[in-house]
Write a protein that holds these residues in place. Structure first.
Motif, PDB file in Angstrom:
ATOM      1  N   PRO A 195       6.797  -9.169  10.333  1.00 15.95           N
ATOM      2  CA  PRO A 195       6.505  -7.745  10.135  1.00 15.95           C
ATOM      3  C   PRO A 195       6.169  -7.070  11.466  1.00 15.95           C
ATOM      4  CG  PRO A 195       5.303  -9.102   8.564  1.00 15.95           C
ATOM      5  CD  PRO A 195       5.923 -10.023   9.555  1.00 15.95           C
ATOM      6  N   GLN A 196       6.613  -5.845  11.622  1.00 13.36           N
ATOM      7  CA  GLN A 196       6.416  -5.113  12.870  1.00 13.36           C
ATOM      8  C   GLN A 196       5.167  -4.236  12.869  1.00 13.36           C
ATOM      9  OE1 GLN A 196       8.445  -5.691  15.621  1.00 13.36           O
ATOM     10  NE2 GLN A 196       9.049  -7.343  14.246  1.00 13.36           N
ATOM     11  N   SER A 197       4.502  -4.107  11.730  1.00 15.00           N
ATOM     12  CA  SER A 197       3.291  -3.296  11.648  1.00 15.00           C
ATOM     13  C   SER A 197       2.378  -3.870  10.575  1.00 15.00           C
ATOM     14  CB  SER A 197       3.648  -1.848  11.286  1.00 15.00           C
ATOM     15  OG  SER A 197       4.170  -1.787   9.961  1.00 15.00           O
ATOM     16  N   GLU A 198       1.129  -3.419  10.557  1.00 16.55           N
ATOM     17  CA  GLU A 198       0.183  -3.864   9.529  1.00 16.55           C
ATOM     18  C   GLU A 198       0.666  -3.422   8.154  1.00 16.55           C
ATOM     19  OE1 GLU A 198      -4.035  -3.360   9.944  1.00 16.55           O
ATOM     20  OE2 GLU A 198      -3.877  -3.504  12.131  1.00 16.55           O
ATOM     21  N   GLU A 199       1.202  -2.207   8.092  1.00 15.70           N
ATOM     22  CA  GLU A 199       1.699  -1.677   6.819  1.00 15.70           C
ATOM     23  C   GLU A 199       2.853  -2.534   6.291  1.00 15.70           C
ATOM     24  OE1 GLU A 199       4.334   2.022   6.230  1.00 15.70           O
ATOM     25  OE2 GLU A 199       2.291   2.735   5.867  1.00 15.70           O
ATOM     26  N   GLU A 200       3.781  -2.875   7.167  1.00 14.23           N
ATOM     27  CA  GLU A 200       4.904  -3.715   6.775  1.00 14.23           C
ATOM     28  C   GLU A 200       4.400  -5.113   6.386  1.00 14.23           C
ATOM     29  OE1 GLU A 200       9.111  -5.504   8.500  1.00 14.23           O
ATOM     30  OE2 GLU A 200       8.014  -4.051   9.703  1.00 14.23           O
ATOM     31  N   GLY A 201       3.420  -5.632   7.117  1.00 13.60           N
ATOM     32  CA  GLY A 201       2.843  -6.932   6.796  1.00 13.60           C
ATOM     33  C   GLY A 201       2.216  -6.945   5.408  1.00 13.60           C
TER      34      GLY A 201
ATOM     35  N   LYS B  51       3.043  -5.020   2.918  1.00 12.14           N
ATOM     36  CA  LYS B  51       4.150  -4.921   1.960  1.00 12.14           C
ATOM     37  C   LYS B  51       4.806  -6.298   1.747  1.00 12.14           C
ATOM     38  CE  LYS B  51       8.287  -2.151   1.139  1.00 12.14           C
ATOM     39  NZ  LYS B  51       9.158  -1.104   1.666  1.00 12.14           N
TER      40      LYS B  51
END
Length: 104
Positions: A14-20, A22
Motif C-alpha cells: 500500500p502507498q498510503s495509510e488509507e490504502e493500507g 482498505k
C-alpha cells in the motif's frame, strides 16, 4: 477436512495509510467470510534468503519471493483452490501457491 498451506507471492505494498487500511479490511473481510476454514490467518513475511545444497546463501528472495502465508481447512485441492481464488492478494497483482499439509 484437510489442511492446506497458502503461500502468498508478490502483491504491491500500500502507498498510503488509507490504502493500507482498505487492504487490511479486504483481508479481514475475506477471513471472516471463510469462518472456521481459517486455521491460521498467518502473517506477511520479510525478504527471504535461499540456502542452496552447496551452502551458498542468496538474499534476494528468489524469482518469486514469498510475501506471506495462511493455513486453511478445505475438503480437497479443488476446494482449496476455490478458496484461494477469493484472496485479496490477487487484486494486488500477487499469486497464491496452495499445497496440502501432510500430517506426520
Amino acid at each position: 477436512m484437510a489442511k492446506f498451506l497458502f503461500v502468498y507471492h508478490g502483491g504491491a505494498m500500500p502507498q498510503s495509510e488509507e490504502e493500507g487500511a482498505k487492504v487490511m479490511k479486504a483481508w479481514m473481510d475475506w477471513f471472516a467470510g471463510l469462518g472456521a476454514a481459517v486455521v491460521d490467518g498467518g502473517n506477511p513475511v520479510g525478504k527471504s534468503q535461499t540456502v542452496a545444497a552447496n551452502g551458498a546463501v542468496t538474499n534476494d528472495g528468489g524469482a518469486n519471493p514469498v510475501s506471506g502465508y495462511s493455513v486453511f481447512d478445505a475438503k480437497d485441492p479443488a476446494d482449496a483452490a476455490r478458496i484461494a481464488k477469493g484472496c485479496p492478494i490477487l487484486h494486488a497483482g500477487g499469486s497464491v501457491e496452495v499445497a496440502p499439509i501432510i500430517e506426520m
